[in-house]
Scaffold this motif. Sequence first.
Motif, short mmCIF file in Angstrom:
data_model
loop_
_atom_site.label_atom_id
_atom_site.label_comp_id
_atom_site.label_asym_id
_atom_site.label_seq_id
_atom_site.Cartn_x
_atom_site.Cartn_y
_atom_site.Cartn_z
N ALA A 90 9.88 24.57 -15.83
CA ALA A 90 9.11 25.58 -15.10
C ALA A 90 10.04 26.54 -14.36
CB ALA A 90 8.15 24.90 -14.11
N LEU A 91 11.08 26.01 -13.73
CA LEU A 91 12.03 26.89 -13.03
C LEU A 91 12.79 27.77 -14.00
CD1 LEU A 91 13.57 24.79 -10.12
CD2 LEU A 91 11.74 26.46 -10.06
N GLN A 92 13.21 27.17 -15.12
CA GLN A 92 13.93 27.96 -16.12
C GLN A 92 13.05 29.10 -16.62
OE1 GLN A 92 15.29 25.69 -19.49
NE2 GLN A 92 16.48 27.40 -20.30
N ARG A 93 11.79 28.81 -16.90
CA ARG A 93 10.84 29.83 -17.36
C ARG A 93 10.67 30.91 -16.28
NH1 ARG A 93 7.59 26.46 -19.06
NH2 ARG A 93 6.42 26.10 -17.17
N HIS A 94 10.55 30.46 -15.03
CA HIS A 94 10.37 31.41 -13.92
C HIS A 94 11.56 32.37 -13.81
CE1 HIS A 94 9.39 33.04 -9.99
NE2 HIS A 94 10.58 32.67 -9.58
N TYR A 95 12.77 31.82 -13.85
CA TYR A 95 13.95 32.68 -13.69
C TYR A 95 14.22 33.52 -14.94
CZ TYR A 95 14.92 30.62 -9.19
OH TYR A 95 14.83 30.24 -7.88
N GLN A 96 13.79 33.05 -16.10
CA GLN A 96 13.98 33.80 -17.33
C GLN A 96 12.93 34.89 -17.50
OE1 GLN A 96 14.41 31.38 -20.84
NE2 GLN A 96 13.81 33.05 -22.19
N ASP A 97 11.65 34.54 -17.26
CA ASP A 97 10.55 35.46 -17.53
C ASP A 97 9.99 36.14 -16.29
OD1 ASP A 97 10.85 34.53 -20.12
OD2 ASP A 97 9.19 33.10 -19.95
N GLY A 98 10.31 35.60 -15.12
CA GLY A 98 9.75 36.15 -13.89
C GLY A 98 8.33 35.63 -13.66
#
Length: 139
Positions: A67-75
Amino acid sequence: MTISVAEVDPVLVTTRREALEEPYRTMIGHMRHEISHMLWWRLSLRDDFLDAFREMFGDERQDYQAALQRHYQDGPPPDWKERYLTTYASAHPHEDWAETAAHLLHLTDIADSFAASDLSSPELPSPSGILMPSQMPSV
């Protein structure tokens, strides 16, 4: 809980605050956020807490790192302002909880400071109608 001493560097704090769109990114805000994670852990020991948490914030059992990786990658999602207090809150239910609880602590501190300073406003009840911390019943 980990708080980097770099968090007090005004240039770093401002850079991160702007890059991450986190207007309340301060040392006290970070402490309140991390304390909220600890509060979640303590409340999660109650039988009635997790169902209510999941109904309000979502299922915290989803993969946190993904979830964090997705957040930092996709915003954040395009409608984050309608559903979350901060962009970071949109990353995972744990972060939504921590951001929400931290903001509640901000607001409580503001209200407490207002009352303790004996401030008043024609739009608010008189300070005499507000319970001071020393007047609150013990739990």
